[in-house]
Design an enzyme around this catalytic site. Structure first.
Site, PDB file in Angstrom:
ATOM      1  CE  LYS A  30      -4.558  -3.137  14.229  1.00 51.85           C
ATOM      2  NZ  LYS A  30      -3.610  -1.248  14.441  1.00 51.85           N
ATOM      3  CB  VAL A 115       0.526  -7.218  24.952  1.00 49.32           C
ATOM      4  CG1 VAL A 115      -0.558  -6.196  25.829  1.00 49.32           C
ATOM      5  CG2 VAL A 115      -1.293  -8.703  24.918  1.00 49.32           C
ATOM      6  CB  ALA A 117       2.233  -5.084  19.242  1.00 48.98           C
ATOM      7  N   GLY A 118       0.297  -2.741  18.416  1.00 53.50           N
ATOM      8  CA  GLY A 118      -0.055  -2.213  17.694  1.00 53.50           C
ATOM      9  C   GLY A 118      -0.923  -3.180  15.837  1.00 53.50           C
ATOM     10  N   GLY A 121      -3.857  -6.841  18.499  1.00 56.10           N
ATOM     11  CA  GLY A 121      -4.499  -8.026  19.398  1.00 56.10           C
ATOM     12  C   GLY A 121      -6.076  -8.270  20.631  1.00 56.10           C
ATOM     13  N   GLY A 122      -5.979  -8.033  21.986  1.00 57.49           N
ATOM     14  CA  GLY A 122      -6.781  -7.051  22.118  1.00 57.49           C
ATOM     15  C   GLY A 122      -8.247  -7.037  21.207  1.00 57.49           C
ATOM     16  CB  SER A 123      -9.101  -4.319  19.021  1.00 53.43           C
ATOM     17  OG  SER A 123      -8.803  -3.354  19.517  1.00 53.43           O
ATOM     18  CB  SER A 124      -7.841  -9.287  17.087  1.00 50.27           C
ATOM     19  OG  SER A 124      -8.591 -10.990  16.561  1.00 50.27           O
ATOM     20  CG  ASP A 156      -8.251  -0.389  16.112  1.00 53.16           C
ATOM     21  OD1 ASP A 156      -8.394  -0.009  14.924  1.00 53.16           O
ATOM     22  OD2 ASP A 156      -6.199  -0.857  16.031  1.00 53.16           O
TER      23      ASP A 156
HETATM   24  O1  C5P Z   1     -10.567   2.439  20.898  1.00 55.45           O
HETATM   25  P1  C5P Z   1      -9.385   2.568  21.783  1.00 55.45           P
HETATM   26  O2  C5P Z   1      -9.489   2.330  23.290  1.00 55.45           O
HETATM   27  O3  C5P Z   1      -8.859   1.589  20.862  1.00 55.45           O
HETATM   28  O4  C5P Z   1      -8.788   3.839  21.575  1.00 55.45           O
HETATM   29  C1  C5P Z   1      -7.870   3.676  22.336  1.00 55.45           C
HETATM   30  C2  C5P Z   1      -6.917   5.463  22.670  1.00 55.45           C
HETATM   31  O5  C5P Z   1      -6.233   5.687  21.076  1.00 55.45           O
HETATM   32  C3  C5P Z   1      -8.083   6.247  23.049  1.00 55.45           C
HETATM   33  O6  C5P Z   1      -8.742   5.936  23.999  1.00 55.45           O
HETATM   34  C4  C5P Z   1      -8.567   7.676  22.666  1.00 55.45           C
HETATM   35  O7  C5P Z   1      -6.934   8.468  23.027  1.00 55.45           O
HETATM   36  C5  C5P Z   1      -6.954   7.204  20.713  1.00 55.45           C
HETATM   37  N1  C5P Z   1      -7.720   7.318  19.850  1.00 55.45           N
HETATM   38  C6  C5P Z   1      -7.821   8.615  19.197  1.00 55.45           C
HETATM   39  N2  C5P Z   1      -8.453   8.017  17.948  1.00 55.45           N
HETATM   40  C7  C5P Z   1      -8.975   7.156  17.594  1.00 55.45           C
HETATM   41  C8  C5P Z   1      -8.606   5.896  18.420  1.00 55.45           C
HETATM   42  C9  C5P Z   1      -8.199   5.589  19.462  1.00 55.45           C
HETATM   43  O8  C5P Z   1      -7.876  10.109  19.478  1.00 55.45           O
HETATM   44  N3  C5P Z   1      -9.754   6.948  16.290  1.00 55.45           N
END
Ligand code: C5P
Length: 312
Positions: A30, A115, A117-118, A121-124, A156
């Site tokens: 994404k 990996v 990179a924003g 990939g892992g979420s997908s 994500d």
């Molecule tokens: O949900 P995910 O594991 O992808 O998020 C990684 C980190 O990014 C979280 O531990 C949090 O610190 C931060 N995050 C956040 N608010 C979000 C998404 C992510 O603070 N909406």
């Protein structure tokens, strides 16, 4: 968990394909075309507003039944964890436990999405595993139920459970609505420096910066009023490209900011960082133009460069 019968929305999902002994799922990356971070929530996450675009850069997930009762990850990537640190593993574990499945699976990940990179990939991969196992184990879960599992795995993941090329994300990022701001496919050159960015770390930097500023208005809460909620036929890409996290990521990693400048120097006026970085993408007219610019950018050995379009 109540078992519901197989939904048509998933049957019609071209990402999922039955193969001998298992299932193959296309696992797209994404881009965030828009990302505004709002308030910090009691659970430590941040409320946000985003526009997700699913792009053709993709991994491939093959899930097969194997003897025994364990979950095994196999991948051609050295950056991808093979155990419980892998979100696909966690996705399988969640379903296996909830549905008391006693069967073994191997999850093979052909990794193309860089990996950290924003690019999600892992979420997908986690979402693809939910979709694939729903099919393989005949769980009959509807997309709304899968979305609940997705939200437990990461902010994500939900976007990738839905089969939307463009979507608006809100709350933690897990509340998803389809979005039709652009009717035509978008084309991008995506560049990734050899740099893994920790999302948690970038959010912490943002919190600190906001504390110092002491005034949320300096962080553009105004911007949210113009958030492209519904989209419109006259919407131009340059009207929506925005990422609140750029400032903090650029501060920690000046090379990411330089990368954005490099894209602009190649004539890509509309360029933006995706998620918390490190990927930066530029808008191009089409594949041909994108490949031309990619060729020039690939001269830099420290970059990964992809040309990708909206995955419709
Ligand atoms: O949900 P995910 O594991 O992808 O998020 C990684 C980190 O990014 C979280 O531990 C949090 O610190 C931060 N995050 C956040 N608010 C979000 C998404 C992510 O603070 N909406």
């Amino acid at each position: 968990m109540i078992k519901k019968k197989s939904p048509d929305i998933l049957k019609a999902d071209k990402r999922i394909q039955k193969i001998p002994g298992g299932v193959k799922v296309l696992s797209y990356a994404k881009l965030n075309l828009y990302l505004e971070i709002l308030d910090k929530r009691p659970d430590g996450y941040h409320n946000l507003e985003t526009i997700f675009e699913r792009v053709t850069l993709k991994d491939e997930i093959v899930i097969k039944r194997v003897p025994g009762n364990s979950i095994r990850i196999e991948t051609d990537s050295t950056d991808t964890p093979k155990g419980p640190g892998n979100l696909a593993y966690q996705a399988a574990k969640l379903l296996k436990k909830d549905f008391a499945i006693s069967a073994g699976v191997v999850i093979k990940i052909k990794k193309r999405i860089p990996v950290g990179a924003g690019l999600g990939g892992g979420s997908s991969n986690a979402a693809s595993t939910l979709l694939g196992l729903n099919h393989l184990w005949d769980l009959g879960l509807k997309v709304e139920a899968l979305k609940e599992y997705a939200a437990r795995l990461g902010s994500d993941v939900a976007f990738f459970v839905y089969n939307y090329p463009l979507a608006r994300g809100s709350a933690r990022g897990e509340r998803i609505e389809p979005w039709s701001g652009f009717k035509k496919k978008l084309w991008h050159v995506i560049v990734i420096p050899r740099l893994n960015v920790s999302t948690a770390c970038i959010y912490r930097d943002l919190d600190k910066a906001r504390k110092v500023a002491g005034n949320k208005r300096t962080f553009g809460l105004l911007r949210i009023k113009n958030a492209p909620v519904k989209g419109s036929s006259s919407l131009r890409i340059k009207d929506i490209l925005f990422n609140r996290l750029e400032e903090v990521t650029f501060k920690r990693y000046p090379q990411v900011e330089r990368l954005k400048r490099d894209l602009k120097a190649q004539g890509l006026k509309n360029a933006l960082m995706s998620g918390s970085g490190s990927a930066v993408f530029g808008m191009v007219e089409g594949r041909k133009g994108g490949l031309k610019i990619a060729k020039i950018l690939r001269r830099s050995k420290n970059l990964k460069v992809f040309v990708a379009a909206t995955a419709v």
